[in-house]
Scaffold this motif. Structure first.
Motif, PDB file in Angstrom:
ATOM      1  N   MET A   1       0.834  -1.214   0.000  1.00 48.99           N
ATOM      2  CA  MET A   1       0.000   0.000   0.000  1.00 48.99           C
ATOM      3  C   MET A   1       0.870   1.266   0.000  1.00 48.99           C
ATOM      4  O   MET A   1       0.580   2.240  -0.682  1.00 48.99           O
ATOM      5  N   ARG A   2       1.970   1.240   0.770  1.00 52.88           N
ATOM      6  CA  ARG A   2       2.855   2.420   0.819  1.00 52.88           C
ATOM      7  C   ARG A   2       3.545   2.634  -0.527  1.00 52.88           C
ATOM      8  O   ARG A   2       3.786   3.768  -0.933  1.00 52.88           O
ATOM      9  N   GLU A 181       1.571  -0.809  11.332  1.00 51.49           N
ATOM     10  CA  GLU A 181       1.804  -0.686   9.888  1.00 51.49           C
ATOM     11  C   GLU A 181       0.723   0.168   9.224  1.00 51.49           C
ATOM     12  O   GLU A 181       1.013   1.006   8.353  1.00 51.49           O
ATOM     13  N   THR A 182      -0.526  -0.032   9.654  1.00 51.25           N
ATOM     14  CA  THR A 182      -1.624   0.768   9.104  1.00 51.25           C
ATOM     15  C   THR A 182      -1.455   2.229   9.488  1.00 51.25           C
ATOM     16  O   THR A 182      -1.704   3.132   8.669  1.00 51.25           O
ATOM     17  N   GLU A 184       1.240   3.872   9.963  1.00 45.07           N
ATOM     18  CA  GLU A 184       2.274   4.473   9.119  1.00 45.07           C
ATOM     19  C   GLU A 184       1.747   4.725   7.707  1.00 45.07           C
ATOM     20  O   GLU A 184       2.020   5.773   7.105  1.00 45.07           O
ATOM     21  N   THR A 185       0.956   3.796   7.184  1.00 47.52           N
ATOM     22  CA  THR A 185       0.381   3.982   5.848  1.00 47.52           C
ATOM     23  C   THR A 185      -0.571   5.176   5.817  1.00 47.52           C
ATOM     24  O   THR A 185      -0.522   6.006   4.900  1.00 47.52           O
ATOM     25  N   ARG A 188       1.397   8.427   6.001  1.00 47.38           N
ATOM     26  CA  ARG A 188       2.046   8.748   4.725  1.00 47.38           C
ATOM     27  C   ARG A 188       1.034   9.252   3.700  1.00 47.38           C
ATOM     28  O   ARG A 188       1.339  10.153   2.910  1.00 47.38           O
ATOM     29  N   LEU A 189      -0.137   8.651   3.704  1.00 46.27           N
ATOM     30  CA  LEU A 189      -1.175   9.084   2.768  1.00 46.27           C
ATOM     31  C   LEU A 189      -1.518  10.555   2.985  1.00 46.27           C
ATOM     32  O   LEU A 189      -1.552  11.343   2.028  1.00 46.27           O
TER      33      LEU A 189
END
Length: 428
Positions: A1-2, A181-182, A184-185, A188-189
């Protein structure tokens, strides 16, 4: 996703295209494949024609979002990677949270989300609501399990309707995720469109709580100065002069008395107190502030009537012009407007109330509140008024020369405190 975010191939859906969702869709639509979804077909038709009646975006900004398209068809969401929910979270007439729009949006997400997808919620809720209410709906509709089949984020909206300075990209954004992890995603979004930067909260609940206390804090501070206004009125001194004097101290918090409405400050505290009551704690300070602020429209109208009586006016059938019906200045939003309380209370006293608001749609005002209104102040004969009440500080009203337009003996009451002091007979 990233990787998809980095290379621009991420596919995003914005669920709800109102004051919050549309600016977000436009921002993402400049960089990523974005679908803006709304159940109102009239809203979709309006946006496709390049118009936004909330005035939160300009026609030019809509044109610049070259990768954004609009739909009311849920089937168009099935190829999306990320779903961002921006629907309203109102309260009902008993001030209980109404989660109906949020749960329906969760159903829409659940029917479209694929394995590995992320659902991000921006709607204001109480701490725990995303996991307790929204996640089970998505699980039911998708057949996927939370944090293995799909993931969630929470990033509270901070849109300030009518404010062209503190726009989406210029306001620091809180982010969070249901797994590290979510988180961080999600961070970043949002960092890809937010110039002011982001703040990654430790959990969904922390992010939810941060949002709901932002507006609860403002509500309480305004309630404090509203109560001061009532006290100083009895003492016989001007509240705003007192606040100006006190404001000379470096750490004095500068709030003004007034009407507290809209879809945020006048609503969000009830979400927090609802959750507290569920857990067996009955809030006192927060609800006391709500009671004070909810009473200010009736209080202001009563003060107007008192001034009219002292001036020799006959109240039954008196003509009162109310300037403004939206919940704040220079904004067409009439949701939860406490200016309505002023008009309703004056009407209860027997006054004939004319409402002028250049920003509000008269049809919408009539449909929501049963009040007739008009837009052009220059079309009205001010000389027929026994009282004029400034309820909303639109720029058009600030520019009016009320001193020369009113008849002799006409009372002017300034709820917003923006008119020249020597012009008004009373103000909060």
């Amino acid at each position: 996703m990233r990787t998809k975010i980095a290379d621009g191939s991420i596919k995003i859906a914005i669920i709800g295209l109102g004051y919050v969702g549309l600016p977000l869709a436009v921002a993402f639509g400049k960089k990523f494949d974005t679908v803006g979804f709304d159940v109102k077909e009239s809203r979709i038709a309006e946006l496709r024609s390049g118009r936004d009646n909330t005035l939160e975006t300009t026609p030019e900004e809509l044109r610049e979002a070259v990768r954004l398209r609009y739909t009311s068809d849920p089937e168009a969401l099935r190829d999306r990677d990320i779903f961002i929910v921006t629907v309203p979270t109102p309260v009902d007439r008993f001030n209980t949270p109404d989660l109906t729009p949020l749960l329906r949006a969760s159903e829409t997400v659940g029917k479209a989300i694929r394995p590995g997808g992320i659902a991000i919620f921006e709607s204001t809720v109480y701490p725990g609501c995303t996991e307790e209410k929204c996640v089970p709906v998505i699980e039911r509709e998708s057949g996927l399990s939370f944090n293995t089949g799909f993931f969630c984020g929470y990033s509270p909206e901070r849109i300030n309707p009518g404010d062209r300075e503190h726009t989406l990209s210029r306001i620091l954004k809180i982010t969070s995720g249901s797994t590290p992890e979510t988180a961080e995603t999600v961070d970043r979004l949002y960092r890809s469109i937010i110039e002011a930067g982001t703040y990654k909260a430790s959990s969904l609940k922390v992010a939810e709580a941060a949002k709901v206390i932002e507006n609860s804090q403002r509500d309480l501070n305004i309630a404090f100065v509203n109560e001061l206004a009532k006290i100083f009125r009895l003492i016989g001194i001007d509240t705003r002069e007192v606040l100006e004097a006190a404001g000379t101290k470096w750490n004095f918090l500068k709030f003004q008395p007034g009407l507290v409405g809209g879809h945020c400050i006048g609503v969000d505290p009830y979400y927090l107190t609802h959750k507290a009551a569920e857990l067996g704690y009955h809030p006192e300070v927060i609800l006391a502030g709500r009671r004070i602020n909810d009473s200010m429209g009736r209080y202001a109208a009563t003060e107007v009537v008192k001034l009219m009586i002292r001036g020799g006016s006959r109240i039954l059938g008196a003509r009162v012009l109310q300037l403004g019906i939206t919940f704040k200045e220079n904004c067409p939003d009439i949701r939860n407007s406490r200016a309505v309380d002023v008009a309703d209370t004056l009407a209860e006293f027997g006054c004939r109330v004319d409402v002028c608001d250049p920003w509000a749609d008269p049809d919408e005002v009539k449909r929501h509140y049963g009040i007739n209104s008009f837009r052009d102040p220059d079309s009205f004969d001010f000389s027929c008024c026994d009282a004029i009440v400034l309820a909303v500080a639109h720029d058009q009203f600030r520019a009016l020369d009320l001193g020369s337009r009113r008849k002799e003996g006409c009372i002017i009451y300034d709820i917003k405190g923006v008119l020249p002091r020597n012009l008004v007979d009373g103000r909060l």
